[in-house]
Design an enzyme around this catalytic site. Structure first.
Site, PDB file in Angstrom:
ATOM      1  N   GLU A 106       0.815  -1.211   0.000  1.00 33.33           N
ATOM      2  CA  GLU A 106       0.000   0.000   0.000  1.00 33.33           C
ATOM      3  C   GLU A 106       0.857   1.273   0.000  1.00 33.33           C
ATOM      4  OE1 GLU A 106      -4.131  -1.232   2.150  1.00 33.33           O
ATOM      5  OE2 GLU A 106      -2.363  -1.214   3.407  1.00 33.33           O
ATOM      6  N   CYS A 158       6.063  -7.137   7.209  1.00 33.76           N
ATOM      7  CA  CYS A 158       7.219  -6.650   7.971  1.00 33.76           C
ATOM      8  C   CYS A 158       7.644  -7.744   8.942  1.00 33.76           C
ATOM      9  CB  CYS A 158       6.821  -5.393   8.757  1.00 33.76           C
ATOM     10  SG  CYS A 158       8.208  -4.579   9.574  1.00 33.76           S
ATOM     11  N   CYS A 185       1.606  -2.547  15.964  1.00 35.39           N
ATOM     12  CA  CYS A 185       1.495  -2.264  14.518  1.00 35.39           C
ATOM     13  C   CYS A 185       0.733  -3.368  13.813  1.00 35.39           C
ATOM     14  CB  CYS A 185       2.884  -2.103  13.912  1.00 35.39           C
ATOM     15  SG  CYS A 185       2.833  -1.788  12.132  1.00 35.39           S
ATOM     16  N   CYS A 196       3.576   8.381   1.301  1.00 34.02           N
ATOM     17  CA  CYS A 196       4.103   7.407   2.251  1.00 34.02           C
ATOM     18  C   CYS A 196       4.254   6.077   1.506  1.00 34.02           C
ATOM     19  CB  CYS A 196       3.132   7.283   3.424  1.00 34.02           C
ATOM     20  SG  CYS A 196       3.644   6.076   4.646  1.00 34.02           S
ATOM     21  N   CYS A 223      -1.058   5.497  10.258  1.00 35.24           N
ATOM     22  CA  CYS A 223       0.146   4.759  10.651  1.00 35.24           C
ATOM     23  C   CYS A 223      -0.228   3.428  11.278  1.00 35.24           C
ATOM     24  CB  CYS A 223       0.942   5.510  11.708  1.00 35.24           C
ATOM     25  SG  CYS A 223       1.365   7.159  11.277  1.00 35.24           S
ATOM     26  N   CYS A 268       6.386  -5.279  15.719  1.00 33.19           N
ATOM     27  CA  CYS A 268       6.105  -4.299  16.771  1.00 33.19           C
ATOM     28  C   CYS A 268       4.676  -4.572  17.253  1.00 33.19           C
ATOM     29  CB  CYS A 268       6.235  -2.884  16.219  1.00 33.19           C
ATOM     30  SG  CYS A 268       7.903  -2.544  15.668  1.00 33.19           S
TER      31      CYS A 268
HETATM   32  N1  SAH Z   1       9.753  -0.029  10.009  1.00 37.81           N
HETATM   33  C1  SAH Z   1       9.918   1.383   9.953  1.00 37.81           C
HETATM   34  C2  SAH Z   1       8.959   2.034   8.983  1.00 37.81           C
HETATM   35  C3  SAH Z   1       7.498   2.038   9.421  1.00 37.81           C
HETATM   36  S1  SAH Z   1       7.047   3.672   9.695  1.00 37.81           S
HETATM   37  C4  SAH Z   1       9.832   1.971  11.342  1.00 37.81           C
HETATM   38  O1  SAH Z   1       9.542   1.226  12.260  1.00 37.81           O
HETATM   39  O2  SAH Z   1      10.114   3.148  11.533  1.00 37.81           O
HETATM   40  C5  SAH Z   1       5.505   3.552  10.426  1.00 37.81           C
HETATM   41  C6  SAH Z   1       5.432   4.326  11.740  1.00 37.81           C
HETATM   42  O3  SAH Z   1       4.123   4.156  12.294  1.00 37.81           O
HETATM   43  C7  SAH Z   1       6.406   3.779  12.753  1.00 37.81           C
HETATM   44  O4  SAH Z   1       6.869   4.786  13.583  1.00 37.81           O
HETATM   45  C8  SAH Z   1       5.524   2.832  13.489  1.00 37.81           C
HETATM   46  O5  SAH Z   1       6.087   2.480  14.720  1.00 37.81           O
HETATM   47  C9  SAH Z   1       4.249   3.636  13.598  1.00 37.81           C
HETATM   48  N2  SAH Z   1       3.078   2.817  13.877  1.00 37.81           N
HETATM   49  C10 SAH Z   1       2.895   1.520  13.600  1.00 37.81           C
HETATM   50  N3  SAH Z   1       1.699   1.105  14.029  1.00 37.81           N
HETATM   51  C11 SAH Z   1       1.093   2.159  14.586  1.00 37.81           C
HETATM   52  C12 SAH Z   1      -0.183   2.351  15.182  1.00 37.81           C
HETATM   53  N4  SAH Z   1      -1.060   1.356  15.273  1.00 37.81           N
HETATM   54  N5  SAH Z   1      -0.474   3.574  15.632  1.00 37.81           N
HETATM   55  C13 SAH Z   1       0.405   4.587  15.505  1.00 37.81           C
HETATM   56  N6  SAH Z   1       1.609   4.465  14.935  1.00 37.81           N
HETATM   57  C14 SAH Z   1       1.966   3.262  14.500  1.00 37.81           C
END
Ligand code: SAH
Length: 387
Positions: free
Chosen positions: A108, A128, A135, A121, A357, A132
């Site tokens: 996406e 991934c 996420c 973005c 995000c 995390c």
């Molecule tokens: N793997 C990289 C790129 C992903 S960026 C990284 O971790 O930085 C996506 C951003 O959104 C990251 O900061 C991630 O931690 C954040 N993110 C992921 N899930 C989220 C959620 N449910 N709510 C808010 N932010 C989130």
């Protein structure tokens, strides 16, 4: 919301008819491909400009190239666009496209229009490996790296869909790029680097490195190379100020703990007060959002040119966390601001199309739900994808 089939749907790496796909080749690779046909380097440069400066998708539109050569090029080359399976538009102007690649995998891309900029973005992987805990993308089973053509194709398509190639005298709708979609870009370093080099090439798309930000969860060994070889802005998904908590919510921390990540930030090539590192911090109720956490964050960042981006947690079905209250987020932001570090709260965008995000997720999970077995492949483990 609208779903529009794209008439230009030619997958970038697709090569069913044995023609070479040009989008995604480096400048040198394109010159070599032309040399293999007996054509001079200046022809490759002309075509490069048509593809990346003007956005043409058909050799017939390349008016400074004679008809005979245009036909020869069309017989050997395809320009290349990803297949688009979904085009969703949010009520707030955010757009999300789901792209499908020749192997059926999907990724996406999101466009976020703002008053002073438009940010695209981009995803770097299907799924991934980082898992995390907050996420949604991390719950997806299948993971693979995107090819350079597939990363670049996301921008090419977005410019097509927004009619953003030619805007004489106007700011482009896509002025900024963030590598913050699905995946960990530093675990797909070579392909991300190749795609970003093409995006910044000043005879083509010509987006300044200053307007590109790569976000990492903290792949320490590759952060230096990111600054030295790609030269884009860095964002780091910090999300916690203590290792015990970060171990839990960003499992990569067990490999590269906070102190190592912060040292790599101090050492990041090109970092200075006018070019700060962004620290992303997701606000999770009762997990990482206390006044003490905010003060510790300030202490950790005191000798780093830093800005903080507070991200209200975007919940998804089954998520093990809640978002901090608006009052808590404001209080946290105030503490960080009072120390002299900018700490705006990121406004969720495109919520009605699940574009915010951590909500990006392709059809793999839906496939799984329908009984098709999909698994993380052994080759997709972080170590093996890293270099
Ligand atoms: N793997 C990289 C790129 C992903 S960026 C990284 O971790 O930085 C996506 C951003 O959104 C990251 O900061 C991630 O931690 C954040 N993110 C992921 N899930 C989220 C959620 N449910 N709510 C808010 N932010 C989130």
């Amino acid at each position: 919301m609208s779903a529009q089939p794209n008439p230009l749907s030619v997958a970038p790496t697709e090569n069913q008819d044995h023609r070479t796909v040009l989008v995604g080749l480096s400048r040198d690779e394109m010159i070599t491909a032309f040399a293999d046909l007996g054509e001079k380097a200046f022809r490759a440069k002309q075509v490069w400009q048509w593809i990346y400066h003007h956005g043409v998708t058909d050799f017939a539109q390349m008016s400074n190239i004679g008809k005979g050569l245009r036909e020869k090029l069309a017989a050997h080359f395809v320009i290349g666009r990803p297949g688009i399976v979904q085009d969703l538009r949010s009520s707030d102007g955010t757009a999300k496209w789901l792209m499908r690649f020749p192997d059926g995998q999907e990724a996406e891309t999101v466009h976020i229009p703002e008053d002073d900029r438009g940010t695209l973005c981009i995803s770097s992987q299907v799924g991934c490996t980082l898992n995390c805990r907050f996420c949604h993308t991390g719950t997806q089973m299948l993971v693979r790296n995107l090819e350079a053509a597939e990363i670049l194709g996301q921008l090419m398509h977005a410019r097509d869909a927004l009619e953003d190639w030619r805007r004489p005298g106007e700011e482009r709708l896509i002025s900024n790029i963030v590598m913050m979609g699905m995946g960990e870009p530093l675990y797909n370093f070579e392909n991300v680097k190749k795609a970003l080099k093409i995006m910044t090439d000043n005879e083509g798309i010509s987006i300044s490195k200053r307007r590109i930000t790569l976000s990492t969860a903290g792949v320490v060994p590759l952060m230096e190379r990111c600054g030295a070889e790609i030269g884009v802005n860095l964002a780091v998904s910090l999300h916690a100020v203590r290792d015990d908590i970060r171990d839990e919510i960003v499992p990569l921390n067990r490999k590269y703990p906070i102190a190592q990540v912060l040292q790599a930030c101090r050492d990041y090539p090109g970092v200075h007060n006018a070019r700060r590192i962004t620290f992303e911090y997701v606000m999770l109720k009762d997990i990482n959002d206390s006044d003490a956490d905010a003060r510790e964050l300030v202490r950790l960042l005191k000798d780093i040119p830093a800005k903080v981006n507070l991200i209200p947690f975007n919940a998804w079905p089954g998520a093990p966390y809640d978002c901090s209250s608006p009052e808590r987020i404001t209080r946290f932001s105030d503490i960080v601001f009072q120390s002299g570090i900018s700490a705006p709260v990121r406004k969720p965008r495109g919520e009605d199309i699940l574009a915010a995000c951590g909500q990006l997720k392709s059809a793999s999970l839906r496939l799984r739900k329908h009984g098709t077995p999909v698994q993380k492949t052994p080759s997709a483990e972080p170590g093996s994808l890293a270099l």
